[in-house]
Design a protein around this motif. Structure first.
Motif, PDB file in Angstrom:
ATOM      1  N   MET A  58       0.815  -1.221   0.000  1.00  0.00           N
ATOM      2  CA  MET A  58       0.000   0.000   0.000  1.00  0.00           C
ATOM      3  C   MET A  58       0.849   1.272   0.000  1.00  0.00           C
ATOM      4  SD  MET A  58      -3.373  -0.704   2.278  1.00  0.00           S
ATOM      5  CE  MET A  58      -2.522  -0.902   3.839  1.00  0.00           C
ATOM      6  N   LYS A  65      -2.201   1.843  -9.271  1.00  0.00           N
ATOM      7  CA  LYS A  65      -3.555   1.352  -9.560  1.00  0.00           C
ATOM      8  C   LYS A  65      -3.679   0.813 -10.989  1.00  0.00           C
ATOM      9  CE  LYS A  65      -5.868   2.176  -5.702  1.00  0.00           C
ATOM     10  NZ  LYS A  65      -6.816   1.285  -5.053  1.00  0.00           N
ATOM     11  N   LEU A  93      -9.901   7.186  -6.538  1.00  0.00           N
ATOM     12  CA  LEU A  93      -9.682   5.863  -5.948  1.00  0.00           C
ATOM     13  C   LEU A  93      -8.850   4.982  -6.869  1.00  0.00           C
ATOM     14  CD1 LEU A  93     -10.545   3.812  -3.639  1.00  0.00           C
ATOM     15  CD2 LEU A  93     -12.387   3.124  -5.188  1.00  0.00           C
ATOM     16  N   GLN A  94      -9.045   5.145  -8.181  1.00  0.00           N
ATOM     17  CA  GLN A  94      -8.361   4.280  -9.145  1.00  0.00           C
ATOM     18  C   GLN A  94      -7.284   5.028  -9.943  1.00  0.00           C
ATOM     19  OE1 GLN A  94      -8.699   1.238  -8.922  1.00  0.00           O
ATOM     20  NE2 GLN A  94     -10.724   0.839  -8.078  1.00  0.00           N
ATOM     21  N   LEU A 180     -15.959  -3.921  -7.066  1.00  0.00           N
ATOM     22  CA  LEU A 180     -14.697  -3.913  -6.315  1.00  0.00           C
ATOM     23  C   LEU A 180     -14.220  -5.306  -5.931  1.00  0.00           C
ATOM     24  CD1 LEU A 180     -15.481  -0.915  -3.911  1.00  0.00           C
ATOM     25  CD2 LEU A 180     -14.136  -0.858  -6.020  1.00  0.00           C
ATOM     26  N   VAL A 295     -13.886  -2.609   5.271  1.00  0.00           N
ATOM     27  CA  VAL A 295     -13.201  -2.818   3.991  1.00  0.00           C
ATOM     28  C   VAL A 295     -12.206  -3.956   4.195  1.00  0.00           C
ATOM     29  CG1 VAL A 295     -11.822  -1.775   2.162  1.00  0.00           C
ATOM     30  CG2 VAL A 295     -13.425  -0.363   3.455  1.00  0.00           C
ATOM     31  N   THR A 298      -7.916  -4.173  -0.556  1.00  0.00           N
ATOM     32  CA  THR A 298      -7.619  -3.148  -1.553  1.00  0.00           C
ATOM     33  C   THR A 298      -6.596  -3.729  -2.514  1.00  0.00           C
ATOM     34  OG1 THR A 298      -6.971  -0.834  -1.877  1.00  0.00           O
ATOM     35  CG2 THR A 298      -5.769  -2.053  -0.196  1.00  0.00           C
ATOM     36  N   GLY A 354      -6.787   1.750   4.587  1.00  0.00           N
ATOM     37  CA  GLY A 354      -5.770   1.726   3.549  1.00  0.00           C
ATOM     38  C   GLY A 354      -4.477   2.365   4.015  1.00  0.00           C
ATOM     39  N   HIS A 358      -3.343   6.628  -1.030  1.00  0.00           N
ATOM     40  CA  HIS A 358      -4.777   6.354  -1.111  1.00  0.00           C
ATOM     41  C   HIS A 358      -5.425   6.183   0.268  1.00  0.00           C
ATOM     42  CE1 HIS A 358      -5.164   6.017  -5.474  1.00  0.00           C
ATOM     43  NE2 HIS A 358      -3.970   5.442  -5.467  1.00  0.00           N
ATOM     44  N   CYS A 360      -7.688   6.656   3.238  1.00  0.00           N
ATOM     45  CA  CYS A 360      -9.064   7.164   3.141  1.00  0.00           C
ATOM     46  C   CYS A 360      -9.187   8.611   3.625  1.00  0.00           C
ATOM     47  CB  CYS A 360      -9.988   6.263   3.958  1.00  0.00           C
ATOM     48  SG  CYS A 360     -11.682   6.850   4.017  1.00  0.00           S
TER      49      CYS A 360
END
Length: 410
Positions: A58, A65, A93-94, A180, A295, A298, A354, A358, A360
């Motif tokens: 991460m 991404k 997000l992407q 997702l 979540v 990821t 996350g 990225h 949150c």
């Protein structure tokens, strides 16, 4: 490699949409961490289950991404013609830098610590209204009547969605997050996703026109009028990121509140402790995030060849799925009974929001909403009992883990 794909029996180690996995993924994670910590799925994705590997992926700039190319590899070269995929491709997000930096920079001011703290009185008001509406009935669905209404109301406030438009959002479905999940969508699911996406786009286009004519003190107005170093959002970026903020602004919080309440009622000693010592609530929220994350996963793509991730080579362009729910229960980081709920646990640093660029945006808002919601519920309805703590109905999605409903009475 095939000898690793299956565990001791014939069941695959990682089958995230199976009913057994949805009901309780944690024993499956334990097996993954022990047997095959960097697992390869039948779809060719690498799955990281240990805290050290998840945390690294991460935060490491060698991973990104690469959403468009990843989606084409997974589906077909025509996949970005599908509205639901094209829309997601325009979200921060992407996105990778520099697009990610530009998009996030336009939104981040709405989520400063001061602005979020200033929302506490409004959050408390919404929570009290939700309880007032049901208190005489002696029963409610903790998801639909309580957990769902709070974050939807707050994100509607933030986006400037007019009061007269909100009832549809309060009754809205949360089925659109299937995209997702790590198991590819069926053509029928893509068709349904496109239909939902186009309906939402039509609504938000009308909202943008309203805010251009009648600017308000809200995030939609800021984004419609935004100019950051002369770089405005395109209309597609504006639509996609407002839709992302709406979904992200309530999905994770609904599940944090619901999963937290279920965990407490499955652990009556912790429920009693929290009622007796309400000052533990801030720490309890971190433990809820760790114990049963809203979540669960990821994803990232290797932007170059990676020589060693947990002892495995990751070729450039390959996807790594980071199992946040597994990392949060890794005994290497939480040696003291990681599968036990403990609202007094020290040094809880869940990966549920996350990490890296990225991380949150709304993490602090979600924490405060959950803290006020659960604390108020315990104070105002101390006799509340969940009707069936053993067999609640989970939503059939994996990445966003949450309950369909949670009936309770008092």
């Amino acid at each position: 490699m095939n000898e690793h794909v299956h565990g001791a029996g014939a069941d695959p180690l990682f089958n995230p949409l199976s009913p057994d996995f949805i009901r309780d993924p944690y024993p499956h994670y334990d097996r993954l961490r022990a047997i095959y910590p960097i697992h390869v799925t039948p779809f060719g994705q690498f799955v990281a289950s240990r805290h050290a590997d998840v945390s690294l992926v991460m935060r490491d700039k060698r991973f990104g991404k690469d959403f468009v190319e990843r989606s084409k590899r997974r589906y077909s070269d025509r996949i970005m013609d599908e509205p639901v995929f094209r829309n997601l491709g325009h979200t921060m997000l992407q996105a990778d830098p520099p697009d990610h930096t530009r998009l996030r920079g336009l939104v981040v001011k709405a989520f400063t610590a001061r602005r979020v703290e200033d929302m506490r009185p409004r959050i408390q008001e919404v929570v009290d209204q939700a309880i007032d509406a049901v208190i005489e009935r002696g029963q409610m669905d903790l998801i639909g009547d309580f957990a769902f209404r709070l974050p939807v109301t707050i994100i509607c406030d933030m986006l400037g969605i007019p009061e007269e438009h909100r009832e549809g959002f309060h009754k809205g479905s949360s089925d659109g997050v299937r995209i997702l999940d790590p198991v590819p969508m069926t053509p029928d699911e893509i068709k349904q996703g496109n239909a939902r996406n186009l309906m939402a786009q039509m609504y938000f286009q009308q909202l943008f026109e309203l805010r251009r004519r009648n600017p308000g003190d809200d995030l939609t107005t800021q984004l419609v009028l935004a100019e950051e170093d002369g770089d405005k959002l395109t209309n597609e970026e504006l639509t996609a990121n407002i839709m992302l903020l709406f979904v992200a602004g309530h999905e994770t919080t609904v599940n944090l509140i619901g999963n937290g309440l279920l965990a407490l009622h499955r652990n009556p000693d912790q429920l009693a402790l929290l009622k007796a010592r309400p000052e533990l609530m801030t720490n309890a929220i971190e433990e809820f995030l760790r114990y049963d994350s809203s979540v669960q996963m990821t994803g990232r793509v290797a932007l170059e060849d990676i020589d060693d991730l947990g002892g495995v080579k990751i070729p450039k362009g390959e996807t790594v799925l980071c199992l946040l729910g597994s990392a949060n229960r890794d005994p290497a980081v939480y040696p003291d009974r990681p599968d036990r709920l403990d609202v007094t646990r020290q040094n809880v640093k869940p990966l549920s929001f996350g990490g890296g660029i990225h991380f949150c945006l709304g993490a602090q808002l979600a924490r405060i909403e959950a803290e006020i919601a659960i604390a108020t519920l315990l104070r105002r309805l101390p006799d509340l009992r969940i009707d069936d703590v053993a067999n609640p109905e989970w939503r059939p999605t994996f990445v966003l883990r949450g309950l369909k409903r949670l009936p309770a009475s008092w």
